[in-house]
Design an enzyme around this catalytic site. Structure first.
Site, PDB file in Angstrom:
ATOM      1  N   ARG A  49       0.816  -1.213   0.000  1.00 53.48           N
ATOM      2  CA  ARG A  49       0.000   0.000   0.000  1.00 53.48           C
ATOM      3  C   ARG A  49       0.855   1.272   0.000  1.00 53.48           C
ATOM      4  NH1 ARG A  49      -4.294  -0.712   4.703  1.00 53.48           N
ATOM      5  NH2 ARG A  49      -2.526  -1.712   5.748  1.00 53.48           N
ATOM      6  N   LYS A 154       6.047 -18.301   7.876  1.00 56.61           N
ATOM      7  CA  LYS A 154       5.422 -18.718   9.124  1.00 56.61           C
ATOM      8  C   LYS A 154       4.941 -17.476   9.876  1.00 56.61           C
ATOM      9  CE  LYS A 154       9.059 -18.863  12.647  1.00 56.61           C
ATOM     10  NZ  LYS A 154       8.357 -18.254  13.779  1.00 56.61           N
ATOM     11  N   LYS A 188      19.415 -23.667   6.153  1.00 57.65           N
ATOM     12  CA  LYS A 188      20.785 -23.587   6.653  1.00 57.65           C
ATOM     13  C   LYS A 188      21.586 -24.812   6.217  1.00 57.65           C
ATOM     14  CE  LYS A 188      19.600 -20.655  10.580  1.00 57.65           C
ATOM     15  NZ  LYS A 188      20.390 -19.505  10.136  1.00 57.65           N
ATOM     16  N   GLU A 222      18.456 -17.824  22.153  1.00 58.33           N
ATOM     17  CA  GLU A 222      18.754 -16.469  21.696  1.00 58.33           C
ATOM     18  C   GLU A 222      19.155 -15.608  22.880  1.00 58.33           C
ATOM     19  OE1 GLU A 222      15.912 -14.753  18.735  1.00 58.33           O
ATOM     20  OE2 GLU A 222      14.722 -16.510  19.278  1.00 58.33           O
ATOM     21  N   ASP A 241       6.233 -20.262  18.468  1.00 56.81           N
ATOM     22  CA  ASP A 241       7.201 -19.517  17.673  1.00 56.81           C
ATOM     23  C   ASP A 241       8.377 -20.376  17.234  1.00 56.81           C
ATOM     24  OD1 ASP A 241       8.136 -17.045  16.512  1.00 56.81           O
ATOM     25  OD2 ASP A 241       9.618 -16.938  18.123  1.00 56.81           O
ATOM     26  N   HIS A 246      10.328 -24.749  13.769  1.00 56.55           N
ATOM     27  CA  HIS A 246      11.770 -24.934  13.611  1.00 56.55           C
ATOM     28  C   HIS A 246      12.280 -26.234  14.241  1.00 56.55           C
ATOM     29  CE1 HIS A 246      11.777 -21.025  11.984  1.00 56.55           C
ATOM     30  NE2 HIS A 246      11.935 -20.335  13.078  1.00 56.55           N
ATOM     31  N   LYS A 336      14.493 -17.249  25.052  1.00 56.22           N
ATOM     32  CA  LYS A 336      15.016 -15.912  24.802  1.00 56.22           C
ATOM     33  C   LYS A 336      15.733 -15.393  26.045  1.00 56.22           C
ATOM     34  CE  LYS A 336      11.817 -14.374  21.193  1.00 56.22           C
ATOM     35  NZ  LYS A 336      12.906 -14.131  20.214  1.00 56.22           N
TER      36      LYS A 336
END
Length: 478
Positions: A49, A154, A188, A222, A241, A246, A336
């Site tokens: 847009r 995803k 990967k 992470e 997530d 994954h 995380k």
């Protein structure tokens, strides 16, 4: 990754003014251009847009490219492949302008009737854009030798019901073999090398069995927190997530049976078998086999509820009920704000039945094959050797291979591999709808159980650590 050069075609990117496009897609296409991997005749049409003309869009992407890669001599030639058409993606009639622009580009650049649509958009658009492509006749090729493909990022649904609904909608518009559900982890190099490591080496494949393997761990940690993605994470959490897509896809690569040949559908058949062989985890088993936790400070992040019970760390134990893996535990961990960033797979072999030497390791991880996915892609084999000198004292040593030791080899980004495969119609590294739904069928009872219990059982951990102290409870035999 396919080594075949793709047929001439057009790539249409929805969400072309967004973060994914300038961070991943345009840099990946640029790398393909510099490696001479793009089709001989190839153009990119961005749409969203945001109001741009071709020149404005190119200059915007030039700035992002130079920020990521510095100034390059061939940037102008690459940017000449980029075009732009502003439309209101929520308005069906605007897609007629997109259709007209596609036809103009195909005529101007002598392109065949072969088009890929890439949905680099929020998930809500996965329902809207395909339906408007259908309504305006953009989902079907005009010529007999043409095709239309669609790439979807995803998340593929948020539970089994939404995944089934999304799959049904997409399959009503595109054939299954023209739907590419992208999971960048599968692009990967080391992930793909799991298959080669297993199926091409006689020293590993005979041992890839419950008789010799004690357990398997798959870890994706992470250092960062949710940053500015609090609103997204509040509706997702670590289980959706990372685990459902994954880590479960990685598990399938590790656990699958060898296909009769390296054919995309035969490969995906074996992955589907893994997911349908998962032992269901229900009721009180969930509390014993799945641990969830939240890093301290998460509730103070932007767009996060002050009483949020969303998990930022998950550890779980699961089993695959088939002849090869019966009663071998698979442990999946993700989180995380951890002490370091890493993604690794640990194949823990059983120890020798008799201890002969001083210092000899006993237990289920004495001999270990470690597959490092990030940050340093590589493979390590850990085993015991005699310490030099008198006596027979044993210490564990490691044989390491790192991809960056191959100075003449430059590892392509995961998006380069996956885009090239989609251009070639090779779906080997793309999840199929039946496997996707089977993985959600396993995950759904856990999500429902947590919803019923609200915050009961939620643990907490300090940022910069290795997760909650209670995480090792899932190792306890049942």
């Amino acid at each position: 990754m396919s080594t075949k050069k793709p047929d001439d075609q057009l790539l249409v990117i929805f969400g072309a003014s967004g973060d994914l496009t300038f961070r991943k897609l345009i840099p990946a296409l640029y790398d393909m251009y510099t490696r001479d991997l793009l089709p001989e005749r190839f153009q990119v049409l961005g749409t969203s847009r945001t109001t741009y003309d071709d020149t404005g869009f190119r200059e915007e992407q030039r700035g992002h490219l130079e920020e990521l890669k510095g100034k390059q001599e061939n940037t102008d030639a690459f940017l000449g492949l980029l075009h732009y058409q502003a439309i209101d993606t929520y308005l069906s009639t605007d897609y007629l302008r997109l259709k007209e622009r596609i036809g103009e580009l195909q005529t101007a650049f002598s392109l065949p009737d072969k088009v890929i649509f890439y949905l680099a958009t929020p998930p809500v658009m996965y329902h809207i854009i395909p339906s408007f492509l259908l309504a305006n006749g953009l989902n079907q090729p005009i010529t007999s030798d043409g095709w239309r493909r669609i790439i979807v990022e995803k998340p593929f649904g948020t539970d089994l019901h939404s995944a089934e609904a999304l799959n049904a909608e997409l399959r009503a518009i595109f054939p299954e073999n023209d739907i590419f559900r992208i999971d960048h982890y599968l692009g990967k190099e080391t992930v793909q090398n799991i298959l080669v490591l297993r199926f091409s080496n006689g020293i590993f494949e005979p041992l890839w069995h419950r008789h010799y393997i004690d357990s398997i761990e798959i870890v994706a940690y992470e250092e960062l927190g949710v940053e500015l993605r609090g609103k997204y994470y509040e509706s997702t959490g670590a289980l959706r997530d990372m685990i459902q897509n994954h880590l479960m896809e990685l598990m399938a690569f590790v656990a699958m049976e060898p296909p009769p040949s390296f054919d995309p559908e035969l490969m995906r058949n074996e992955i589907h078998k893994v997911f349908t062989s998962l032992r269901p985890v229900t009721g009180t088993q969930i509390d014993r086999q799945v641990v969830r936790a939240q890093y301290e400070g998460y509730r103070q992040e932007a767009d996060v509820a002050p009483d949020s019970v969303m998990e930022t760390w998950v550890g779980m134990k699961l089993f695959i009920d088939n002849t090869r893996w019966s009663d071998v535990p698979f442990y999946l961990y993700t989180g995380k704000k951890m002490s370091k960033k890493l993604s690794e797979i640990y194949i823990n072999f059983k120890s020798t039945p008799h201890i002969l030497f001083d210092g000899q390791c006993a237990g289920g991880s004495c001999n270990q094959l470690v597959i490092r996915i990030q940050p340093d892609e590589g493979i390590s084999l850990r085993f015991g050797l005699k310490v030099p000198g008198a006596g027979f004292r044993v210490e564990r040593v490691s044989m390491d291979f790192r991809y960056d030791s191959l100075s003449h080899v430059s590892l392509p980004d995961a998006y380069v591999r996956l885009l090239l495969d989609a251009m070639n119609g090779d779906a080997t590294l793309y999840p199929r709808s039946d496997a996707l739904e089977a993985s959600w069928r396993f995950i759904d009872p856990i999500l429902n159980h947590w919803k019923e219990k609200a915050g009961e059982g939620l643990l907490f951990y300090l940022p910069g650590t290795d997760g909650p102290e209670e995480k090792d409870c899932i190792w306890v035999p049942e």
